[in-house]
Design a protein around this motif. Structure first.
Motif, PDB file in Angstrom:
ATOM      1  N   GLU A 227       9.358  -2.090  11.843  1.00 21.07           N
ATOM      2  CA  GLU A 227       8.130  -1.460  12.328  1.00 21.07           C
ATOM      3  C   GLU A 227       6.961  -2.443  12.244  1.00 21.07           C
ATOM      4  OE1 GLU A 227       8.208   1.209  13.810  1.00 21.07           O
ATOM      5  OE2 GLU A 227       9.622   2.635  12.939  1.00 21.07           O
ATOM      6  N   ARG A 228       6.160  -2.518  13.317  1.00 22.18           N
ATOM      7  CA  ARG A 228       4.940  -3.318  13.273  1.00 22.18           C
ATOM      8  C   ARG A 228       3.907  -2.656  12.387  1.00 22.18           C
ATOM      9  NH1 ARG A 228       0.092  -3.977  15.888  1.00 22.18           N
ATOM     10  NH2 ARG A 228       0.405  -2.085  17.129  1.00 22.18           N
ATOM     11  N   LYS A 229       3.856  -1.319  12.434  1.00 23.41           N
ATOM     12  CA  LYS A 229       2.962  -0.548  11.580  1.00 23.41           C
ATOM     13  C   LYS A 229       3.739   0.625  10.975  1.00 23.41           C
ATOM     14  CE  LYS A 229      -1.350  -1.574  14.105  1.00 23.41           C
ATOM     15  NZ  LYS A 229      -2.092  -2.195  12.996  1.00 23.41           N
ATOM     16  N   LEU A 230       3.275   1.067   9.817  1.00 23.08           N
ATOM     17  CA  LEU A 230       3.914   2.176   9.109  1.00 23.08           C
ATOM     18  C   LEU A 230       2.873   3.254   8.861  1.00 23.08           C
ATOM     19  CD1 LEU A 230       6.554   3.083   7.585  1.00 23.08           C
ATOM     20  CD2 LEU A 230       5.502   2.125   5.520  1.00 23.08           C
ATOM     21  N   SER A 231       3.165   4.486   9.264  1.00 22.41           N
ATOM     22  CA  SER A 231       2.291   5.603   8.924  1.00 22.41           C
ATOM     23  C   SER A 231       2.686   6.132   7.545  1.00 22.41           C
ATOM     24  CB  SER A 231       2.376   6.704   9.987  1.00 22.41           C
ATOM     25  OG  SER A 231       1.782   6.253  11.196  1.00 22.41           O
ATOM     26  N   PHE A 232       1.761   6.862   6.915  1.00 26.70           N
ATOM     27  CA  PHE A 232       1.980   7.221   5.508  1.00 26.70           C
ATOM     28  C   PHE A 232       1.327   8.556   5.196  1.00 26.70           C
ATOM     29  CE2 PHE A 232       0.743   7.179   1.008  1.00 26.70           C
ATOM     30  CZ  PHE A 232       1.924   6.779   0.394  1.00 26.70           C
ATOM     31  N   LEU A 233       2.040   9.384   4.426  1.00 30.79           N
ATOM     32  CA  LEU A 233       1.536  10.653   3.913  1.00 30.79           C
ATOM     33  C   LEU A 233       1.748  10.666   2.409  1.00 30.79           C
ATOM     34  CD1 LEU A 233       0.614  13.630   3.933  1.00 30.79           C
ATOM     35  CD2 LEU A 233       2.919  14.261   4.690  1.00 30.79           C
ATOM     36  N   GLY A 234       0.654  10.735   1.646  1.00 24.35           N
ATOM     37  CA  GLY A 234       0.749  10.713   0.193  1.00 24.35           C
ATOM     38  C   GLY A 234      -0.023  11.850  -0.441  1.00 24.35           C
ATOM     39  N   ILE A 235       0.505  12.353  -1.552  1.00 28.06           N
ATOM     40  CA  ILE A 235      -0.111  13.448  -2.298  1.00 28.06           C
ATOM     41  C   ILE A 235      -0.347  12.985  -3.724  1.00 28.06           C
ATOM     42  CG2 ILE A 235       0.155  15.850  -3.053  1.00 28.06           C
ATOM     43  CD1 ILE A 235       2.231  16.146  -0.742  1.00 28.06           C
ATOM     44  N   SER A 236      -1.476  13.355  -4.309  1.00 23.96           N
ATOM     45  CA  SER A 236      -1.760  13.069  -5.710  1.00 23.96           C
ATOM     46  C   SER A 236      -1.725  11.554  -5.967  1.00 23.96           C
ATOM     47  CB  SER A 236      -0.769  13.841  -6.594  1.00 23.96           C
ATOM     48  OG  SER A 236      -1.171  13.839  -7.942  1.00 23.96           O
ATOM     49  N   TRP A 237      -0.867  11.059  -6.893  1.00 19.51           N
ATOM     50  CA  TRP A 237      -0.779   9.613  -7.088  1.00 19.51           C
ATOM     51  C   TRP A 237      -0.424   8.901  -5.790  1.00 19.51           C
ATOM     52  CZ3 TRP A 237       3.606   6.361  -6.646  1.00 19.51           C
ATOM     53  CH2 TRP A 237       3.383   5.028  -7.027  1.00 19.51           C
ATOM     54  N   GLY A 238       0.270   9.589  -4.889  1.00 18.23           N
ATOM     55  CA  GLY A 238       0.591   9.002  -3.589  1.00 18.23           C
ATOM     56  C   GLY A 238      -0.649   8.631  -2.802  1.00 18.23           C
ATOM     57  N   THR A 239      -1.799   9.270  -3.104  1.00 13.81           N
ATOM     58  CA  THR A 239      -3.049   8.896  -2.434  1.00 13.81           C
ATOM     59  C   THR A 239      -3.542   7.542  -2.945  1.00 13.81           C
ATOM     60  OG1 THR A 239      -4.552   9.999  -4.009  1.00 13.81           O
ATOM     61  CG2 THR A 239      -3.658  11.333  -2.214  1.00 13.81           C
ATOM     62  N   TRP A 240      -3.327   7.272  -4.212  1.00 15.97           N
ATOM     63  CA  TRP A 240      -3.698   5.968  -4.779  1.00 15.97           C
ATOM     64  C   TRP A 240      -2.794   4.884  -4.206  1.00 15.97           C
ATOM     65  CZ3 TRP A 240      -7.369   3.243  -6.444  1.00 15.97           C
ATOM     66  CH2 TRP A 240      -7.231   2.176  -7.334  1.00 15.97           C
ATOM     67  N   LEU A 241      -1.500   5.179  -4.130  1.00 10.34           N
ATOM     68  CA  LEU A 241      -0.561   4.241  -3.517  1.00 10.34           C
ATOM     69  C   LEU A 241      -0.970   3.962  -2.076  1.00 10.34           C
ATOM     70  CD1 LEU A 241       2.032   2.585  -3.340  1.00 10.34           C
ATOM     71  CD2 LEU A 241       3.284   4.722  -2.924  1.00 10.34           C
ATOM     72  N   GLY A 242      -1.324   5.007  -1.332  1.00  9.65           N
ATOM     73  CA  GLY A 242      -1.733   4.815   0.058  1.00  9.65           C
ATOM     74  C   GLY A 242      -2.985   3.969   0.175  1.00  9.65           C
ATOM     75  N   ALA A 243      -3.978   4.247  -0.672  1.00 10.85           N
ATOM     76  CA  ALA A 243      -5.223   3.478  -0.626  1.00 10.85           C
ATOM     77  C   ALA A 243      -4.976   2.013  -0.977  1.00 10.85           C
ATOM     78  CB  ALA A 243      -6.248   4.095  -1.578  1.00 10.85           C
ATOM     79  N   VAL A 244      -4.113   1.770  -1.957  1.00  7.61           N
ATOM     80  CA  VAL A 244      -3.797   0.398  -2.350  1.00  7.61           C
ATOM     81  C   VAL A 244      -3.016  -0.298  -1.237  1.00  7.61           C
ATOM     82  CG1 VAL A 244      -2.499  -1.025  -3.995  1.00  7.61           C
ATOM     83  CG2 VAL A 244      -3.884   0.898  -4.820  1.00  7.61           C
ATOM     84  N   TYR A 245      -2.064   0.404  -0.620  1.00 10.46           N
ATOM     85  CA  TYR A 245      -1.283  -0.177   0.472  1.00 10.46           C
ATOM     86  C   TYR A 245      -2.191  -0.572   1.634  1.00 10.46           C
ATOM     87  CZ  TYR A 245       2.215  -0.598   4.184  1.00 10.46           C
ATOM     88  OH  TYR A 245       2.983  -1.071   5.231  1.00 10.46           O
ATOM     89  N   ARG A 246      -3.088   0.331   1.995  1.00  8.28           N
ATOM     90  CA  ARG A 246      -3.990   0.076   3.117  1.00  8.28           C
ATOM     91  C   ARG A 246      -4.943  -1.080   2.802  1.00  8.28           C
ATOM     92  NH1 ARG A 246      -8.960   2.319   5.011  1.00  8.28           N
ATOM     93  NH2 ARG A 246      -9.004   2.689   7.267  1.00  8.28           N
ATOM     94  N   SER A 247      -5.362  -1.195   1.534  1.00 11.37           N
ATOM     95  CA  SER A 247      -6.256  -2.280   1.141  1.00 11.37           C
ATOM     96  C   SER A 247      -5.542  -3.626   1.119  1.00 11.37           C
ATOM     97  CB  SER A 247      -6.837  -1.994  -0.257  1.00 11.37           C
ATOM     98  OG  SER A 247      -7.590  -0.804  -0.269  1.00 11.37           O
ATOM     99  N   THR A 248      -4.275  -3.609   0.724  1.00 11.17           N
ATOM    100  CA  THR A 248      -3.519  -4.856   0.571  1.00 11.17           C
ATOM    101  C   THR A 248      -2.965  -5.352   1.897  1.00 11.17           C
ATOM    102  OG1 THR A 248      -2.879  -4.084  -1.637  1.00 11.17           O
ATOM    103  CG2 THR A 248      -1.655  -5.957  -0.742  1.00 11.17           C
ATOM    104  N   PHE A 249      -2.561  -4.418   2.758  1.00 11.77           N
ATOM    105  CA  PHE A 249      -1.933  -4.767   4.033  1.00 11.77           C
ATOM    106  C   PHE A 249      -2.688  -4.072   5.170  1.00 11.77           C
ATOM    107  CE2 PHE A 249       1.369  -4.998   0.785  1.00 11.77           C
ATOM    108  CZ  PHE A 249       1.876  -6.277   0.978  1.00 11.77           C
ATOM    109  N   PRO A 250      -3.920  -4.476   5.425  1.00 12.64           N
ATOM    110  CA  PRO A 250      -4.746  -3.754   6.402  1.00 12.64           C
ATOM    111  C   PRO A 250      -4.167  -3.724   7.811  1.00 12.64           C
ATOM    112  CG  PRO A 250      -5.726  -5.872   5.827  1.00 12.64           C
ATOM    113  CD  PRO A 250      -4.612  -5.647   4.866  1.00 12.64           C
ATOM    114  N   GLY A 251      -3.313  -4.698   8.155  1.00 14.91           N
ATOM    115  CA  GLY A 251      -2.726  -4.700   9.489  1.00 14.91           C
ATOM    116  C   GLY A 251      -1.429  -3.931   9.599  1.00 14.91           C
ATOM    117  N   SER A 252      -0.964  -3.377   8.479  1.00 15.88           N
ATOM    118  CA  SER A 252       0.351  -2.724   8.469  1.00 15.88           C
ATOM    119  C   SER A 252       0.298  -1.224   8.691  1.00 15.88           C
ATOM    120  CB  SER A 252       1.047  -2.982   7.123  1.00 15.88           C
ATOM    121  OG  SER A 252       1.382  -4.336   6.974  1.00 15.88           O
ATOM    122  N   VAL A 253      -0.903  -0.634   8.619  1.00 11.61           N
ATOM    123  CA  VAL A 253      -1.014   0.817   8.563  1.00 11.61           C
ATOM    124  C   VAL A 253      -1.226   1.416   9.944  1.00 11.61           C
ATOM    125  CG1 VAL A 253      -2.318   2.739   7.582  1.00 11.61           C
ATOM    126  CG2 VAL A 253      -1.946   0.666   6.232  1.00 11.61           C
TER     127      VAL A 253
END
Length: 522
Positions: A227-253
């Motif tokens: 996948e060139r980009k990955l969509s993501f659905l996170g709940i609770s701690w998954g929201t922190w994981l999502g925010a960190v993922y988006r911050s670290t890999f801004p072109g991947s989301v």
């Protein structure tokens, strides 16, 4: 961050892909190669585990959901992705991340892969796509145009993991009533010893259990899926994981939806303080609801009177804890406070429990047992997937927690919490938290990234405070989606809210909020 999570999947990329193909696959994440030095990742597909009817029931799959769950299970693919244990040493020890995939039904109009995380840290996401899609018909539409991807984060479930040995000794047995300082000191000392023993057990592995590394693993999964980009659905701690993922890999989301948003700056003591303050702040909603039904419960005709009744009940149970002939639990002031922090769907039972607890009885009040009597963990049936890994949960929290309070500071913090939150403060548990954890603190900072983002905050929630959603929005951007309830991570469970979520992942557009879980009418 709760608790409150379960499978993964990935796609095979050609082993002989050319450099041009590799560049195309990871073009969505310029940081990926710089961060990990990764070669083209791939999925090792294998047979999925077989689950008995008993195992499926243990996953809280209802009779109505079982047929859909089994159908999804028949379509599910299972595999592993190899990742570096330490991304600073990409050629060093490799570990595996277990994933599942349920392919999109409409392959012609497929929108990509949607990774799902239920929370944690330490919770399994291996079967989460099946649990979501079988929950209701609205959620199932996510699978129309998306491959649903579940995964166990490193340290959990079918992924590479380490389990710390059980602490030696029995610890400090709980005693009913207010916690004496000398007992608290023993609790803290016992917790410090357990934290040190766990952290020293396998520091090379446990030191790499961080949200940052989980985000790096997720991007490896993206590459492995092609996948060139990955969509993501996170709940609770998954929201922190999502925010960190988006911050670290801004072109991947691609598109990202985060429900019950974590705080931007993480400290366990601040998290506990926020939770306690939130429950105290929102108790008047419960008290007003009970007061409107004074003819039924007799606890007071105004919210102020109900509050006074509950405070008096807590004091009485602390002065004379109740032991019941038919229940091992001893009820004290903390029990009253635990009732006072329940969310709106449980208010009728809470009010009934308060009413019953005012009466002397040798047997446990039925409403109290109904609310708090299910807390005993039952041994999972043979063949059941791990739903939560305590070692991973502790390691991720403690590797990122800069507080690690000594006893004096922890005790002072606990006393302030009780003083500031007289109704609900006793629901807070005194512990060592991460004191004594021997591994260094690894700070993580989120920032604005690429891709579409929705932050779902629950206006009256106490687990993930609504103000945390606003703070995260200021830090990372996106759109705030307000849910007018107090139920942690409820969006997928409320059809009207779930319809907004599904529409967002399909079209990229979303409204500004939904009503959420309804307050009981009677």
């Amino acid at each position: 961050m709760t608790e409150h999570g379960l499978l993964t999947g990935r796609a095979v990329a050609a082993a002989a892909a050319s450099a041009v193909t590799l560049t195309a696959l990871i073009a969505g994440s310029p940081a990926a190669t710089a961060d990990s030095g990764q070669a083209l990742a791939s999925v090792t597909w294998r047979s999925c585990p077989a689950y008995s009817g008993e195992v499926i029931r243990s996953l809280a799959v209802t009779d109505e959901q079982r047929r859909t769950f089994r159908a999804l299970l028949g379509r599910m693919e299972c595999g592993t992705v190899s990742v570096p244990l330490d991304y600073r040493k990409p050629g060093g020890r490799q570990i595996t991340i277990a994933i599942t995939r349920v392919k999109a039904i409409d392959r012609k109009h497929r929108l990509g892969s949607l990774a799902l995380n239920p929370g944690g840290p330490g919770a399994s996401g291996y079967l989460f796509p099946l649990q979501i899609a079988s929950m209701n018909q609205t959620n199932a539409k996510l699978n129309d145009r998306y491959d649903l991807i579940g995964f166990d984060p490193r340290g959990v479930g079918y992924s590479t993991k380490v389990d710390c040995p059980a602490p030696q000794g029995q610890g400090v047995p709980p005693q009913p009533g207010p916690l004496p300082e000398e007992t608290a000191k023993l609790v803290h000392e016992s917790g410090v010893a357990a934290n040190k023993a766990c952290g020293d057990f396998d520091p090379a592995f446990l030191g790499q259990l961080t949200t940052q590394n989980a985000a790096r693993d997720l991007d490896r999964v993206r590459v492995a899926l092609g996948e060139r980009k990955l969509s993501f659905l996170g709940i609770s701690w998954g929201t922190w994981l999502g925010a960190v993922y988006r911050s670290t890999f801004p072109g991947s989301v691609g598109r990202m939806f985060l429900d019950s948003v974590a705080p931007v700056h993480f400290r366990l003591d601040d998290f506990e303080d926020g939770h306690a303050a939130g429950t105290e702040r929102h108790f008047p909603r419960m008290a007003a609801w009970i007061a409107e039904r004074n003819g039924t419960y007799g606890l007071g005709s105004t919210a102020k009177q109900v509050r006074a009744t509950v405070l008096a009940l807590g004091r009485a149970y602390d002065e004379q804890p109740r032991r019941y002939s038919d229940w091992e639990m001893v009820a004290d002031g903390a029990t009253v406070a635990m009732l006072a922090i329940q969310s709106a769907p449980d208010w009728p039972q809470v009010a009934q429990a308060f009413k019953e607890m005012r009466d002397e009885s040798d047997t446990a009040p039925p409403a109290l047992r109904g609310l708090l009597g299910q807390g005993t963990l039952q041994r999972p049936p043979a063949g059941a997937p791990e739903r939560f890994n305590a070692t991973a949960g502790q390691a991720v929290f403690c590797n990122e927690d800069p507080s690690r309070l000594n006893f004096s500071d922890a005790w002072a913090t606990y006393q302030r919490r009780l003083e500031r939150n007289p109704v609900t403060g006793r629901a807070s548990r005194f512990s060592a938290q991460c004191a004594g954890w021997p591994l260094p603190v690894q700070k993580i900072k989120v920032q604005r990234g690429g891709g579409s983002l929705v932050l779902a905050g629950h206006r009256y929630e106490a687990v993930s405070l609504y103000e945390w959603t606003k703070q995260m929005h200021a830090a990372v951007g996106g759109t705030v989606f307000t849910v007018a309830d107090d139920v942690h991570g409820s969006v997928l469970r409320v059809p009207d809210c779930a319809a907004e979520l599904v529409s967002y992942f399909t079209t990229g557009r979303i409204d500004r909020g939904c009503d959420g879980t309804a307050v009981p009418a009677k």
